[in-house]
Every structure is written in structure tokens, then in C-alpha cells.
Design a protein around this motif. Structure first.
Motif, PDB file in Angstrom:
ATOM      1  N   ILE A  89      21.531 -46.640  -3.587  1.00 19.28           N
ATOM      2  CA  ILE A  89      21.000 -45.677  -4.337  1.00 19.28           C
ATOM      3  C   ILE A  89      20.932 -44.046  -3.304  1.00 19.28           C
ATOM      4  O   ILE A  89      21.489 -43.186  -3.615  1.00 19.28           O
ATOM      5  N   ILE A  90      20.241 -44.596  -2.162  1.00 18.16           N
ATOM      6  CA  ILE A  90      19.961 -43.393  -1.196  1.00 18.16           C
ATOM      7  C   ILE A  90      21.069 -42.892  -0.786  1.00 18.16           C
ATOM      8  O   ILE A  90      21.527 -41.683  -0.809  1.00 18.16           O
ATOM      9  N   LEU A  91      21.776 -43.666  -0.243  1.00 20.62           N
ATOM     10  CA  LEU A  91      23.344 -43.425   0.601  1.00 20.62           C
ATOM     11  C   LEU A  91      24.434 -42.905  -0.646  1.00 20.62           C
ATOM     12  O   LEU A  91      25.137 -41.945  -0.113  1.00 20.62           O
ATOM     13  N   GLY A  92      24.339 -43.578  -1.620  1.00 19.73           N
ATOM     14  CA  GLY A  92      25.249 -42.773  -2.748  1.00 19.73           C
ATOM     15  C   GLY A  92      24.947 -41.466  -3.132  1.00 19.73           C
ATOM     16  O   GLY A  92      25.753 -40.467  -3.395  1.00 19.73           O
ATOM     17  N   ILE A  93      23.529 -41.144  -3.256  1.00 22.64           N
ATOM     18  CA  ILE A  93      23.363 -39.712  -3.522  1.00 22.64           C
ATOM     19  C   ILE A  93      23.752 -38.863  -2.236  1.00 22.64           C
ATOM     20  O   ILE A  93      24.151 -37.656  -2.411  1.00 22.64           O
ATOM     21  N   LEU A  94      23.434 -39.387  -0.892  1.00 21.34           N
ATOM     22  CA  LEU A  94      23.955 -38.543   0.096  1.00 21.34           C
ATOM     23  C   LEU A  94      25.439 -38.434   0.113  1.00 21.34           C
ATOM     24  O   LEU A  94      25.934 -37.197   0.400  1.00 21.34           O
ATOM     25  N   ALA A  95      26.192 -39.400  -0.203  1.00 19.68           N
ATOM     26  CA  ALA A  95      27.703 -39.417  -0.161  1.00 19.68           C
ATOM     27  C   ALA A  95      27.865 -38.347  -1.180  1.00 19.68           C
ATOM     28  O   ALA A  95      29.255 -37.792  -1.071  1.00 19.68           O
ATOM     29  N   ILE A  96      27.353 -38.179  -2.503  1.00 23.05           N
ATOM     30  CA  ILE A  96      27.694 -37.433  -3.689  1.00 23.05           C
ATOM     31  C   ILE A  96      27.492 -35.881  -3.063  1.00 23.05           C
ATOM     32  O   ILE A  96      28.619 -34.991  -2.971  1.00 23.05           O
TER      33      ILE A  96
END
Length: 146
Positions: A89-96
Motif C-alpha cells: 500500500i505504501i509503495l503503491g501510493i508512492l508509485a501513483i
């Protein structure tokens, strides 16, 4: 050794004679170049000057698209692995975030890796959706048992 004709020392400025003046380019009459109006051979022409050619082009900054792709892929792998869902979830937010900024740079012409930014954006979204599906399935399984 006589007093009237001293030997030149190693630091005598007149030892080598007077220096020669540097070569001067040929002087042409006020009308311009001699016969024919072309410069004589051996004189290079000046390079052409193009309007708007003011220097080096701006270098592309592809860091945001690359960061989005890296965070998206790692977030997707963490999302597939159930017990690393928090990192997904953390890396997904950063990737977005990085993917959106990277696509903005591509649209302004500051970067040229739009594909990497888009792939990072998609991987980041999938990296966030997969753990959400896992958590909903776990919640449904727990509700059916109790």
C-alpha cells in the motif's frame, strides 16, 4: 675577458636579439576581398548563425517515471505476497504519485519516458488493489466462520 665586450650571461635580455612581430593577416582594400569577392584560400568562413540556436538543449529528467516504475513493481510483488500488504500500500501510493508527476513532465516535454511512468502508475494501482481484495476475502472468510 675584456671590459668593453662582456660575454652575455644566461639572463641577458639581448642575448637572442629583438623578437619578431606576429604575422598579420593580409590587408584588403576598403572595397572588400580581392578579385571575385571571395575570401582567398586558406581563410575559413565563419560558421552560419541560425535564429533561435542559443545553446545546448535541455536535458531530459526521467527520474520520476523510473521511480514510479520501481516502486510500482516492488509494490505489486509485495501485494501478491500476502503478508507484505502494508508495504504494498505504501509503495503503491508512492508509485501513483511518482507516475502522475512523471506523466506531467512527459506532457510538458521535460521527460521522454511516458511508458515507464504509465507502467509505474498501473503497477502501483494494482499493488494497492490486490491487498484490498485479499483483506476483503479474509474478512468474508472470518465472517462465514463466526
Amino acid at each position: 675577458m675584456s671590459a668593453t665586450n662582456p660575454q652575455p650571461g644566461p639572463y641577458d635580455p639581448n642575448q637572442y636579439g629583438t623578437p619578431q612581430p606576429p604575422n598579420q593577416p593580409p590587408q584588403y582594400p576598403a572595397g572588400g576581398y580581392p578579385a571575385g569577392g571571395y575570401p582567398p584560400a586558406g581563410h575559413p568562413a565563419a560558421p552560419p548563425v541560425y535564429p533561435g540556436a542559443t545553446g545546448m538543449p535541455m536535458q531530459q529528467s526521467n527520474g520520476m517515471g523510473t521511480a514510479a516504475l520501481v516502486c510500482g513493481i516492488i509494490g505489486l510483488v509485495c501485494g501478491i505476497t500476502y503478508f507484505l500488504w502494508v508495504f504494498a500500500i505504501i509503495l503503491g501510493i508512492l508509485a501513483i504519485i511518482f507516475g502522475a508527476v512523471g506523466k506531467g513532465k512527459v506532457s510538458r516535454g521535460e521527460a521522454n519516458n511516458g511508458g515507464s511512468a504509465t507502467a509505474g502508475l498501473v503497477c502501483g494501482i494494482l499493488g494497492m488493489v490486490i491487498p484490498a481484495i485479499y483483506l476483503m476475502a479474509l474478512d468474508a472468510a472470518i465472517d462465514s466462520v463466526f
